[in-house]
Write a protein that holds these residues in place. Sequence first.
Motif, PDB file in Angstrom:
ATOM      1  N   ARG A 303       0.718  -1.012   0.211  1.00 31.30           N
ATOM      2  CA  ARG A 303      -0.021   0.020   0.113  1.00 31.30           C
ATOM      3  C   ARG A 303       0.912   1.094   0.068  1.00 31.30           C
ATOM      4  O   ARG A 303       0.510   2.204  -0.884  1.00 31.30           O
ATOM      5  CB  ARG A 303      -0.756   0.000   1.207  1.00 31.30           C
ATOM      6  CG  ARG A 303      -2.125  -0.939   1.035  1.00 31.30           C
ATOM      7  CD  ARG A 303      -3.246  -0.699   2.121  1.00 31.30           C
ATOM      8  NE  ARG A 303      -2.650  -0.639   3.403  1.00 31.30           N
ATOM      9  CZ  ARG A 303      -2.625  -1.913   4.184  1.00 31.30           C
ATOM     10  NH1 ARG A 303      -3.214  -2.974   3.530  1.00 31.30           N
ATOM     11  NH2 ARG A 303      -2.293  -2.055   5.399  1.00 31.30           N
ATOM     12  N   ASN A 305       4.015   1.500  -1.195  1.00 31.01           N
ATOM     13  CA  ASN A 305       4.754   1.649  -2.217  1.00 31.01           C
ATOM     14  C   ASN A 305       3.800   1.948  -3.518  1.00 31.01           C
ATOM     15  O   ASN A 305       4.304   1.843  -4.542  1.00 31.01           O
ATOM     16  CB  ASN A 305       5.558   0.514  -2.411  1.00 31.01           C
ATOM     17  CG  ASN A 305       6.568   0.523  -1.377  1.00 31.01           C
ATOM     18  OD1 ASN A 305       7.045   1.448  -0.824  1.00 31.01           O
ATOM     19  ND2 ASN A 305       7.314  -0.698  -1.250  1.00 31.01           N
ATOM     20  N   GLY A 306       2.518   1.930  -3.134  1.00 31.44           N
ATOM     21  CA  GLY A 306       1.688   2.118  -4.400  1.00 31.44           C
ATOM     22  C   GLY A 306       1.484   1.117  -5.400  1.00 31.44           C
ATOM     23  O   GLY A 306       1.371   1.061  -6.584  1.00 31.44           O
ATOM     24  N   ARG A 307       1.726  -0.441  -5.040  1.00 33.61           N
ATOM     25  CA  ARG A 307       1.616  -1.507  -5.764  1.00 33.61           C
ATOM     26  C   ARG A 307       0.533  -2.218  -5.769  1.00 33.61           C
ATOM     27  O   ARG A 307      -0.085  -2.685  -4.516  1.00 33.61           O
ATOM     28  CB  ARG A 307       2.798  -2.432  -5.414  1.00 33.61           C
ATOM     29  CG  ARG A 307       4.051  -2.063  -5.553  1.00 33.61           C
ATOM     30  CD  ARG A 307       4.595  -1.901  -7.179  1.00 33.61           C
ATOM     31  NE  ARG A 307       5.845  -1.503  -7.284  1.00 33.61           N
ATOM     32  CZ  ARG A 307       7.014  -2.460  -7.567  1.00 33.61           C
ATOM     33  NH1 ARG A 307       6.602  -3.853  -7.515  1.00 33.61           N
ATOM     34  NH2 ARG A 307       8.091  -2.316  -7.792  1.00 33.61           N
TER      35      ARG A 307
END
Length: 548
Positions: A303, A305-307
Amino acid sequence: MGFEELLEQVGGFGPFQLRNVALLALPRVLLPLHFLLPIFLAAVPAHRCALPGAPANFSHQDAWPEAYIPREPDGMLSSCLRFAYPQALPNTTLGEERQSHGELEDEPATVPCSQGWEYDHSEFSSTIATESQWDLVCEQKGLNRAASTFFFAGVLVGAVAFGYLSDRFGRRRLLLVAYVSTLVLGLASAASVSYVMFAITRTLTGSALAGFTIIVMPLELEWLDVEHRTVAGVLSSTFWTGGVMLLALVGYLIRDWRWLLLAVTLPCAPGILSLWWVPESARWLLTQGRVKEAHRYLLHCARLNGRPVCEDSLSQEAVSKVAAEERVVRRPSYLDLFRTPRLRHISLCCVVVWFGVNFSYYGLSLDVSGLELNVYQTQLLFGAVELPFKLLVYLSVRHAGRRLTQAGTLLGTALALGTRLLVSSDMKSWSTVLAVMGKGFSEAAFTTAYLFTSELYPTVLRQTGMGLTALVGRLGGSLAPLAALLDGMWLSLPKLAYGGIALLAAGTALLLPETRQAQLPETIQDVERKSAPTSLQEEEMPMKQVQN
């Protein structure tokens, strides 16, 4: 699927990892503040025997010390001896007093300082050497050096304890123990009412601080992918350099040793609060079979790391399969480091390297005498020179590899120390340049050692291996202050010892396997499956395959 694949899905380098590095920066800053504190805490200012007051009829008040204090061969007043009786001075009445005590033309008798010492407080208002009733000078100067040895002996014992316990109970929990223990024991040291109390509390403080040295680097690396381990390792080590330079500022502003010790201890309080946001190592959790916790941390990493994560690929069942491959059947022990041939070879070489790195680093760092600068300028310069050498490490480990960088930096340290032996004592400028160069190379060797060693050991034994190497390394650190006392036998002997050990460690580093661009081993079997390379060409082949 292994942990590296899981890490690739959630992001091996991103905001999550950068936040982790930032949160673990405080221990990095605190370590040099305590490890190098003896430079100011145990400094010995100019001193001479305390003398009775000059008689009222003595017309040359400024010359009164000359009547009681003999001169050394270099022309300076003695720091540790005084005449048994005042000596005759030109145009004074002391000649008659000397005759009344039966001293005529014989060699005047000298005695130790029976009434204590008078200290020059222009640079330090108070140190443990000048503390009332302690007076760690002259015959007691060994106790002053021993305080540093006791401290590093505590670090040695703490490294063993924290290395084993953090592999068994987790990195995060033991980091909390290190913070709390350092805070309590540091405050107790500042309140010491006797040398014995100070020595005991500082020894225990060293044991607590060992937790920072053992836990911080692996906790960072175990959340990083292969590609970014080097940059993150060097970046985090710059916080140590910041601490070295900060110590020069704090030491300059605070000249009393009790307040100085208090100032470098109190930052542990916000450090305890910061642990709320520090994640446990998911690698370690999986080796312990704690799948739910590892899964929660991995999702949190994704979350931040925006993955976008597929539920199938990062489901609890998928994580359980990875855990089944990596789960530790029994608790690790230090004997495991020597049970198998390859791990035994790595461990024996690492202890020699770490002893040499610590012995030479602290030998150089704690000896700030005989240079052209004052103690504050020297400390600031010793810290500033580390920054370009860390850049050198970053470039070198990426292109030349860990092994050659480790050997090269240790060799540079040995050459700087050896060349300094050939420089005349009158050439202080050259001596200062060589000391600064030696300090830079020794710090580069230290930075490389942490990165290199963390990559050599498998996850199940990484903390245990770091504990062993740190144990032997701190043995070197504890002996470095005592080695400085060898100057009583021969002035150059300490530098010869520091340089010789660094040279031995450089040769030993060449016997270790290269880890550049290699995945972190998870189990002992992962280490043993990698046969030791017999040449540089054989070693480069798998590296090229990884790069391709």
